[in-house]
Write a protein that holds these residues in place. Sequence first.
Motif, mmCIF file in Angstrom:
data_model
loop_
_atom_site.group_PDB
_atom_site.id
_atom_site.type_symbol
_atom_site.label_atom_id
_atom_site.label_comp_id
_atom_site.label_asym_id
_atom_site.label_seq_id
_atom_site.Cartn_x
_atom_site.Cartn_y
_atom_site.Cartn_z
ATOM 1 N N GLY A 6 0.802 -1.218 0.000
ATOM 2 C CA GLY A 6 0.000 0.000 0.000
ATOM 3 C C GLY A 6 0.835 1.268 0.000
ATOM 4 N N LEU A 7 2.101 1.132 -0.360
ATOM 5 C CA LEU A 7 3.050 2.237 -0.319
ATOM 6 C C LEU A 7 3.751 2.309 -1.667
ATOM 7 C CD1 LEU A 7 3.992 4.019 2.137
ATOM 8 C CD2 LEU A 7 5.939 2.485 2.305
ATOM 9 N N THR A 8 3.828 3.480 -2.240
ATOM 10 C CA THR A 8 4.611 3.676 -3.454
ATOM 11 C C THR A 8 5.976 4.200 -3.026
ATOM 12 O OG1 THR A 8 2.657 4.146 -4.779
ATOM 13 C CG2 THR A 8 4.766 4.914 -5.647
ATOM 14 N N ILE A 9 7.021 3.467 -3.387
ATOM 15 C CA ILE A 9 8.373 3.856 -2.997
ATOM 16 C C ILE A 9 9.071 4.417 -4.226
ATOM 17 C CG2 ILE A 9 10.578 3.062 -2.082
ATOM 18 C CD1 ILE A 9 8.964 0.909 -0.550
ATOM 19 N N ARG A 10 9.622 5.615 -4.055
ATOM 20 C CA ARG A 10 10.259 6.317 -5.163
ATOM 21 C C ARG A 10 11.393 7.192 -4.631
ATOM 22 N NH1 ARG A 10 8.854 11.336 -4.152
ATOM 23 N NH2 ARG A 10 6.759 11.929 -3.555
ATOM 24 N N PRO A 11 12.243 7.679 -5.542
ATOM 25 C CA PRO A 11 13.293 8.598 -5.106
ATOM 26 C C PRO A 11 12.705 9.921 -4.599
ATOM 27 C CG PRO A 11 13.835 7.654 -7.240
ATOM 28 C CD PRO A 11 12.400 7.282 -6.938
ATOM 29 N N PHE A 12 13.409 10.534 -3.713
ATOM 30 C CA PHE A 12 13.073 11.842 -3.139
ATOM 31 C C PHE A 12 12.891 12.864 -4.253
ATOM 32 C CE2 PHE A 12 14.636 15.986 -1.791
ATOM 33 C CZ PHE A 12 13.971 16.200 -0.598
ATOM 34 N N GLU A 13 11.904 13.722 -4.069
ATOM 35 C CA GLU A 13 11.676 14.869 -4.952
ATOM 36 C C GLU A 13 11.714 16.124 -4.098
ATOM 37 O OE1 GLU A 13 7.845 14.042 -6.675
ATOM 38 O OE2 GLU A 13 8.620 12.368 -7.869
ATOM 39 N N ALA A 14 12.059 17.246 -4.683
ATOM 40 C CA ALA A 14 12.219 18.502 -3.938
ATOM 41 C C ALA A 14 11.002 18.827 -3.065
ATOM 42 C CB ALA A 14 12.514 19.648 -4.901
ATOM 43 N N GLY A 15 9.819 18.531 -3.552
ATOM 44 C CA GLY A 15 8.603 18.826 -2.796
ATOM 45 C C GLY A 15 8.403 17.952 -1.569
ATOM 46 N N ASP A 16 9.233 16.918 -1.407
ATOM 47 C CA ASP A 16 9.149 16.014 -0.255
ATOM 48 C C ASP A 16 9.900 16.533 0.960
ATOM 49 O OD1 ASP A 16 7.824 14.086 -1.867
ATOM 50 O OD2 ASP A 16 9.752 13.212 -2.477
ATOM 51 N N ARG A 17 10.754 17.541 0.793
ATOM 52 C CA ARG A 17 11.698 17.963 1.823
ATOM 53 C C ARG A 17 11.051 18.184 3.189
ATOM 54 N NH1 ARG A 17 16.985 20.085 1.800
ATOM 55 N NH2 ARG A 17 16.939 19.810 -0.454
ATOM 56 N N ALA A 18 10.062 19.021 3.280
ATOM 57 C CA ALA A 18 9.456 19.336 4.582
ATOM 58 C C ALA A 18 8.846 18.094 5.224
ATOM 59 C CB ALA A 18 8.407 20.437 4.431
ATOM 60 N N ALA A 19 8.167 17.279 4.433
ATOM 61 C CA ALA A 19 7.524 16.077 4.976
ATOM 62 C C ALA A 19 8.555 15.061 5.447
ATOM 63 C CB ALA A 19 6.608 15.446 3.924
ATOM 64 N N TRP A 24 11.459 12.453 9.973
ATOM 65 C CA TRP A 24 12.688 12.146 10.706
ATOM 66 C C TRP A 24 12.638 12.706 12.119
ATOM 67 C CZ3 TRP A 24 16.846 13.622 6.511
ATOM 68 C CH2 TRP A 24 16.775 12.695 5.457
ATOM 69 N N ARG A 25 12.139 13.919 12.250
ATOM 70 C CA ARG A 25 12.039 14.529 13.590
ATOM 71 C C ARG A 25 11.050 13.754 14.461
ATOM 72 N NH1 ARG A 25 14.992 19.027 13.791
ATOM 73 N NH2 ARG A 25 15.232 20.329 11.941
ATOM 74 N N ALA A 26 9.907 13.402 13.906
ATOM 75 C CA ALA A 26 8.885 12.670 14.666
ATOM 76 C C ALA A 26 9.397 11.299 15.116
ATOM 77 C CB ALA A 26 7.621 12.507 13.823
ATOM 78 N N VAL A 81 9.415 5.259 9.694
ATOM 79 C CA VAL A 81 8.017 5.008 9.339
ATOM 80 C C VAL A 81 7.164 5.823 10.314
ATOM 81 C CG1 VAL A 81 6.174 3.295 9.171
ATOM 82 C CG2 VAL A 81 8.483 2.692 8.456
ATOM 83 N N ALA A 82 6.217 6.550 9.775
ATOM 84 C CA ALA A 82 5.335 7.362 10.614
ATOM 85 C C ALA A 82 4.640 6.476 11.650
ATOM 86 C CB ALA A 82 4.301 8.076 9.751
ATOM 87 N N ALA A 83 4.512 6.983 12.856
ATOM 88 C CA ALA A 83 3.939 6.200 13.955
ATOM 89 C C ALA A 83 2.570 5.631 13.597
ATOM 90 C CB ALA A 83 3.859 7.055 15.217
ATOM 91 N N ASP A 84 1.730 6.410 12.935
ATOM 92 C CA ASP A 84 0.379 5.936 12.618
ATOM 93 C C ASP A 84 0.339 5.004 11.402
ATOM 94 O OD1 ASP A 84 0.888 7.842 10.660
ATOM 95 O OD2 ASP A 84 -1.062 8.820 10.845
ATOM 96 N N ALA A 85 1.504 4.763 10.791
ATOM 97 C CA ALA A 85 1.557 3.869 9.631
ATOM 98 C C ALA A 85 2.301 2.575 9.943
ATOM 99 C CB ALA A 85 2.221 4.592 8.461
ATOM 100 N N ARG A 86 2.707 2.402 11.182
ATOM 101 C CA ARG A 86 3.464 1.211 11.554
ATOM 102 C C ARG A 86 2.556 0.000 11.642
ATOM 103 N NH1 ARG A 86 7.068 4.494 15.907
ATOM 104 N NH2 ARG A 86 8.156 5.694 14.322
ATOM 105 N N GLY A 87 3.162 -1.179 11.489
ATOM 106 C CA GLY A 87 2.404 -2.422 11.559
ATOM 107 C C GLY A 87 1.744 -2.808 10.250
ATOM 108 N N ARG A 88 2.057 -2.092 9.193
ATOM 109 C CA ARG A 88 1.462 -2.363 7.880
ATOM 110 C C ARG A 88 2.481 -2.877 6.866
ATOM 111 N NH1 ARG A 88 -1.779 3.351 7.559
ATOM 112 N NH2 ARG A 88 -2.900 3.063 9.514
ATOM 113 N N GLY A 89 3.700 -3.138 7.324
ATOM 114 C CA GLY A 89 4.739 -3.622 6.427
ATOM 115 C C GLY A 89 5.544 -2.531 5.751
ATOM 116 N N HIS A 90 5.311 -1.266 6.121
ATOM 117 C CA HIS A 90 6.023 -0.166 5.476
ATOM 118 C C HIS A 90 7.514 -0.183 5.803
ATOM 119 C CE1 HIS A 90 2.148 1.014 4.256
ATOM 120 N NE2 HIS A 90 1.944 2.039 5.064
#
Length: 142
Positions: A6-19, A24-26, A81-90
């Motif tokens: 349920g996850l699309t994995i791709r290379p980083f794009e400039a618009g991903d920076r803040a997220a 990482w901080r979370a 992996v975001a806390a609310d997305a854990r346990g899903r195989g991400h």
Amino acid sequence: MATTEGLTIRPFEAGDRAAVIALWRACGLVVPHNDPETDIDRAAGRANSDVLVGVTADGRVAASVMVGHDGHRGWLYYVAVAADARGRGHGRAIVAAAEAWLRAREVPKAQFLIRDTNAAVRDFYAGLGWDESPRIVMERRL
């Protein structure tokens, strides 16, 4: 680009920076001596490194890994992996994507470091087939 768990994995794009930095901080991966902005600039889209992101169907960055190599050893950093997305195989999916990135470059060995303050993840990685390596890591700040 790969879609798994349920996850699309791709290379980083400039618009991903803040997220990505927020993720990482979370996850407690940012420490004072590592500036995430600089780390992204040094790794994303380079010949021997990249940042991979896992994006959910609604477009949210829910996982990441920074991956790189020196030709012999590959390294994984900022596995998150975001806390609310854990346990899903991400977590499993983002680690597998980093391993595939390294295999595609014929890197024979992959490694990562776990801070002693984050030892709880040791069992997760052991479950993925990673072994603890008895090494002493030395450093010198430049």
